[in-house]
Design an enzyme around this catalytic site. Structure first.
Site, PDB file in Angstrom:
ATOM      1  N   LEU A  82       0.850  -1.183   0.000  1.00  0.00           N
ATOM      2  CA  LEU A  82       0.000   0.000   0.000  1.00  0.00           C
ATOM      3  C   LEU A  82       0.886   1.234   0.000  1.00  0.00           C
ATOM      4  O   LEU A  82       2.089   1.157   0.257  1.00  0.00           O
ATOM      5  CB  LEU A  82      -0.900   0.006   1.246  1.00  0.00           C
ATOM      6  CG  LEU A  82      -1.867  -1.167   1.379  1.00  0.00           C
ATOM      7  CD1 LEU A  82      -2.510  -1.162   2.760  1.00  0.00           C
ATOM      8  CD2 LEU A  82      -2.928  -1.125   0.289  1.00  0.00           C
ATOM      9  N   SER A  83       0.284   2.402  -0.260  1.00  0.00           N
ATOM     10  CA  SER A  83       1.079   3.623  -0.260  1.00  0.00           C
ATOM     11  C   SER A  83       1.888   3.746   1.024  1.00  0.00           C
ATOM     12  O   SER A  83       3.061   4.113   1.004  1.00  0.00           O
ATOM     13  CB  SER A  83       0.175   4.852  -0.413  1.00  0.00           C
ATOM     14  OG  SER A  83      -0.427   4.878  -1.681  1.00  0.00           O
ATOM     15  N   GLU A  84       1.261   3.473   2.164  1.00  0.00           N
ATOM     16  CA  GLU A  84       1.947   3.544   3.443  1.00  0.00           C
ATOM     17  C   GLU A  84       1.432   2.484   4.404  1.00  0.00           C
ATOM     18  O   GLU A  84       0.261   2.134   4.393  1.00  0.00           O
ATOM     19  CB  GLU A  84       1.659   4.857   4.139  1.00  0.00           C
ATOM     20  CG  GLU A  84       2.396   6.108   3.954  1.00  0.00           C
ATOM     21  CD  GLU A  84       3.586   6.221   3.114  1.00  0.00           C
ATOM     22  OE1 GLU A  84       4.584   5.558   3.444  1.00  0.00           O
ATOM     23  OE2 GLU A  84       3.577   7.000   2.189  1.00  0.00           O
ATOM     24  N   THR A  85       2.344   2.027   5.236  1.00  0.00           N
ATOM     25  CA  THR A  85       1.996   1.287   6.444  1.00  0.00           C
ATOM     26  C   THR A  85       2.505   2.096   7.627  1.00  0.00           C
ATOM     27  O   THR A  85       3.691   2.451   7.676  1.00  0.00           O
ATOM     28  CB  THR A  85       2.613  -0.118   6.456  1.00  0.00           C
ATOM     29  OG1 THR A  85       2.081  -0.887   5.366  1.00  0.00           O
ATOM     30  CG2 THR A  85       2.303  -0.838   7.761  1.00  0.00           C
ATOM     31  N   CYS A  91       3.718  11.345   6.621  1.00  0.00           N
ATOM     32  CA  CYS A  91       2.586  10.860   5.821  1.00  0.00           C
ATOM     33  C   CYS A  91       1.284  11.257   6.492  1.00  0.00           C
ATOM     34  O   CYS A  91       1.007  10.852   7.631  1.00  0.00           O
ATOM     35  CB  CYS A  91       2.650   9.341   5.659  1.00  0.00           C
ATOM     36  SG  CYS A  91       1.212   8.678   4.785  1.00  0.00           S
TER      37      CYS A  91
END
Length: 263
Positions: A44-47, A72
């Site tokens: 995903l874009s971020e964790t 983020c």
């Protein structure tokens, strides 16, 4: 060992829109290598990884599939959404990141979650990298930059919607990403965010970059409160308010998944 994980769609109230982020809250930090492996596996874009201290402050770190990220916004919103849902009595929470400092997050009566971030206003660029101009199919009118990205400013929303990026060229701008932006027709401003050097071709909704976009457009439009739309395929809506050296970014979120990671 099993670790609980949430996946939340941020900056939307419609599942499968906005920007998905994974949220992992643990009693102590996993190793940097393990956090990066989990983020790559999630893809995903971020964790976001969080650890709560004895004072109730949540330290937060963000990982894209490629690398740890300094800041983020959408994964911060997703994390706050998870914490609030598990602690209904909390009116607000405090998060901390080395690169951002303390961040107060408030659950508002209208269903939005408001995050208090540093103002990261961009400044004009005198020496524009050739790779930036070559990496965008439509030439921008102005170029600015802050510590996160180059800002390519257009006069027409259609240019933002139509511009095609060359990821190979934009990747050479590392560590900087690229945001394209213009005044909106239904919103105060619109944007798209390209980050091939740090995560992927295009980020669905990028909360952090609005700490630069909001003060730029607030000055340009002569107003401190703005509604913004990030015009990716998934799309996302952000409420922005510029308050001196702080920028308040608000959004909604919706749960997609709860489960466990097996390590």
């Amino acid at each position: 060992m099993k670790i609980k994980i949430h996946v939340v769609d941020a900056f939307t109230n419609v599942r499968f829109k906005g920007n998905p982020a994974a949220v992992v809250i643990t009693g102590k930090w996993l190793s940097d290598e393990k956090m990066q492996e989990i983020a790559a596996e999630n893809n995903l874009s971020e964790t976001a990884f969080l650890v709560e201290d004895d004072n109730g402050v949540f330290a937060i770190r963000w990982f894209s599939p490629l690398t740890e990220i300094d800041f983020c916004g959408h994964a911060t919103l997703a994390s706050a959404f998870v914490i609030f849902n598990e602690n209904y009595q909390l009116p607000h929470i405090t998060l901390f990141a080395d690169s951002v400092g303390m961040m107060k997050v408030v659950r508002k009566d209208d269903g939005f979650i408001q995050m208090d971030f540093p103002n990261r206003t961009p400044t004009p660029v005198d020496d524009v990298p050739e790779a930036l101009l070559a990496g965008l199919s439509i030439k921008p009118e102005n170029i600015l930059k802050n510590g996160q990205a180059y800002f390519a400013v257009y006069s027409d929303e259609d240019d933002v919607l139509s511009v095609i990026q060359d990821s190979d060229k934009l990747k050479t701008l590392a560590p900087y990403d690229v945001v394209v932006t213009a005044p909106g027709t239904q919103f105060d401003f619109v944007s798209r965010y390209f980050w091939p050097a740090n995560g992927g071709d295009e980020d669905p909704v990028t909360g952090s970059i609005h700490t630069g976009l909001a003060p730029f457009w607030a000055k340009r439009l002569g107003k401190s409160k703005l509604m913004a739309y990030q015009a990716s395929k998934r799309g996302g809506t952000l409420k922005c308010e510029v308050a001196g050296d702080r920028v308040l970014i608000s959004g909604q979120a919706v749960s997609y998944l709860e489960g466990y990671i097996t390590i």
